[in-house]
Design an enzyme around this catalytic site. Structure first.
Site, PDB file in Angstrom:
ATOM      1  N   HIS A 402      21.122  14.907 -32.766  1.00  0.00           N
ATOM      2  CA  HIS A 402      21.952  13.913 -33.442  1.00  0.00           C
ATOM      3  C   HIS A 402      23.405  14.377 -33.608  1.00  0.00           C
ATOM      4  O   HIS A 402      24.279  13.583 -33.979  1.00  0.00           O
ATOM      5  CB  HIS A 402      21.359  13.579 -34.818  1.00  0.00           C
ATOM      6  CG  HIS A 402      21.470  12.133 -35.170  1.00  0.00           C
ATOM      7  ND1 HIS A 402      22.530  11.347 -34.783  1.00  0.00           N
ATOM      8  CD2 HIS A 402      20.656  11.312 -35.882  1.00  0.00           C
ATOM      9  CE1 HIS A 402      22.368  10.113 -35.242  1.00  0.00           C
ATOM     10  NE2 HIS A 402      21.234  10.064 -35.906  1.00  0.00           N
ATOM     11  N   ASP A 406      24.050   9.585 -30.527  1.00  0.00           N
ATOM     12  CA  ASP A 406      23.809   8.634 -31.614  1.00  0.00           C
ATOM     13  C   ASP A 406      22.550   7.831 -31.332  1.00  0.00           C
ATOM     14  O   ASP A 406      22.129   7.680 -30.172  1.00  0.00           O
ATOM     15  CB  ASP A 406      24.998   7.683 -31.762  1.00  0.00           C
ATOM     16  CG  ASP A 406      26.256   8.397 -32.234  1.00  0.00           C
ATOM     17  OD1 ASP A 406      26.115   9.416 -32.942  1.00  0.00           O
ATOM     18  OD2 ASP A 406      27.360   7.942 -31.883  1.00  0.00           O
TER      19      ASP A 406
END
Length: 430
Positions: A402, A406
């Site tokens: 992450h 995204d």
């Protein structure tokens, strides 16, 4: 006779130490020149060590699983005559003898300690005699278990202690009481066998896997996304290709999946990337070096298909088979085990409904196809009529870093991949 000290060599990977994976010789064994006597593992590969001399092993550096620093003693070999000059090694220098002042100080301290101990013993009063031990109480006689011979015989065959079984109201254990005990304790009326506890040292490949997975979960904030794909038409295409393959290797779904991934990645370069934590740099790769998780006896290994985007289905099938075999039999080369930019991990028929695979660091994503299952689902025909059909469905999982990827990017990538898998003719179009 002379002693030859074989120090752990620098094997050119910039490492400071290596792990002892397996000794092929033990203390007292003879070893021949050029004979392998131990396997050492680095972060990259397992390297066999060969003896440069004939002789008898007198000393070894440690047990399997121990780490040995570069340049330190790995093994001491006794050789006949003098050690050949071309292989002579200087034995590690013995620890320096303590200086005279240190010896005197040590003697003084030890003498002082002994004197203090003697004074303490002299000052202590004579100990009182210990009281006589209290005799242990007589064990209570166990209550007699009432049961018929048939119940006793059955309990013996099942390994059940009847004293643990609750009897009926009249105090006699019957078959129904035994059934109730078995049902409560084992679920189906059969006593499960108990395995002996076993301690097994975590070494070699298993240790590397543990360290890599721990580092990945510790450093990477994972998130996973799962989507369902209708692969009915893809399986029809695969069957057609296999029916006319000739002498080509049989296609599994993996070459088709890798081809579809490679066609999708140009629009999602953040997926095919590596993240250097220390430098804080993300490298988005053009070529797809596809890691392929393969289960081996030593644990999970990830050989890499280099430039997967440039290979056709049959070339991919060949590489998948070749690399999987090399990983399982231990013949995979160092360069075939590194440089991956994205990994696919599949459990085949054990694939389950969904997986949340751990990223192969420093990559930033890993894709996991799951098991194909047949299910009824609503399908809209060309005539616009909705009907129920039996379809082949497969979930696709992806785990991402992450820090780099995204959630929207991961979901968009999987949706684009889903379109190719559900319209397989597009996979074969350039």
């Amino acid at each position: 006779m002379a002693k030859f000290v074989f120090n752990m060599p620098d094997i050119g990977e910039g490492i400071a130490e290596a792990e002892i994976v397996q000794w092929h010789k033990k203390v007292g064994d003879t070893v021949k020149e050029d004979e392998e006597f131990v396997d050492m593992m680095t972060d990259k590969a397992t390297v066999p060590m060969e003896s440069p001399v004939d002789g008898k092993i007198l000393e070894i550096a440690g047990e399997e699983g121990d780490m040995v620093s570069i340049g330190s003693m790995l093994v001491v070999i006794e050789v006949e005559g003098e050690v050949p000059e071309d292989v002579a090694e200087e034995a590690p220098a013995p620890a320096p003898a303590p200086k005279a002042a240190e010896v005197e100080e040590r003697i003084e301290v030890e003498t002082s300690d002994a004197s203090d101990a003697d004074d303490a013993l002299a000052a202590d009063p004579k100990p009182e005699p210990l009281p006589a031990p209290t005799p242990a109480p007589e064990p209570k006689q166990q209550a007699k278990v009432l049961a018929t011979p048939a119940v006793r015989k059955r309990a013996k065959e099942l390994g059940v202690d009847l004293s643990q079984v609750k009897p009926s109201e009249e105090g006699r254990i019957r078959h129904g009481d035994l059934d109730q005990f078995l049902s409560y304790n084992s679920g189906y009326g059969h006593a499960a066998k108990t395995r002996e506890d076993e301690e097994k040292k975590v070494i070699g490949m298993r240790r590397r896997i543990a360290e890599n997975m721990a580092a990945s979960k510790r450093n990477i904030p994972h998130f996973s996304y799962v989507e369902e794909c209708d692969v009915t038409d893809l399986e029809v295409l695969r069957a057609q290709l296999n029916a006319s393959r000739g002498d080509k290797p049989k296609l599994t779904i993996l070459p088709l999946l890798i081809t579809a991934i490679c066609k999708t990645l140009p629009d999602y370069p953040m997926i095919n990337a590596r993240y250097d934590d220390e430098a804080g740099v993300v490298t988005r790769h053009g070529a797809v070096n596809m890691g392929m998780a393969a289960q081996t006896d030593a644990g999970l290994m990830v050989p890499v298909i280099k430039n997967a985007q440039a290979k056709n289905l049959w070339q991919l099938a060949n590489e998948i088979s070749r690399l999987a075999d090399a990983a399982r039999n231990g013949t995979a080369k160092k360069e075939e085990m590194e440089g991956g930019t994205l990994t696919v991990t599949s459990l085949g028929p054990l694939g389950g409904v969904a997986t949340t695979p751990v990223i192969n660091r420093p990559e930033v994503a890993i894709i996991g196809p799951n098991r194909i299952i047949e299910r009824p689902m609503y399908v809209t025909g060309s005539d616009g009529v909705e009907r129920i059909e039996k379809r082949k469905l497969m979930n696709i999982s992806i785990s991402c870093d992450h820090r780099v990827v995204d959630g929207w990017d991961a979901a968009s990538f999987i949706q684009a991949l889903k379109k190719l898998l559900e319209t397989p003719a597009l996979i074969l179009v350039d």
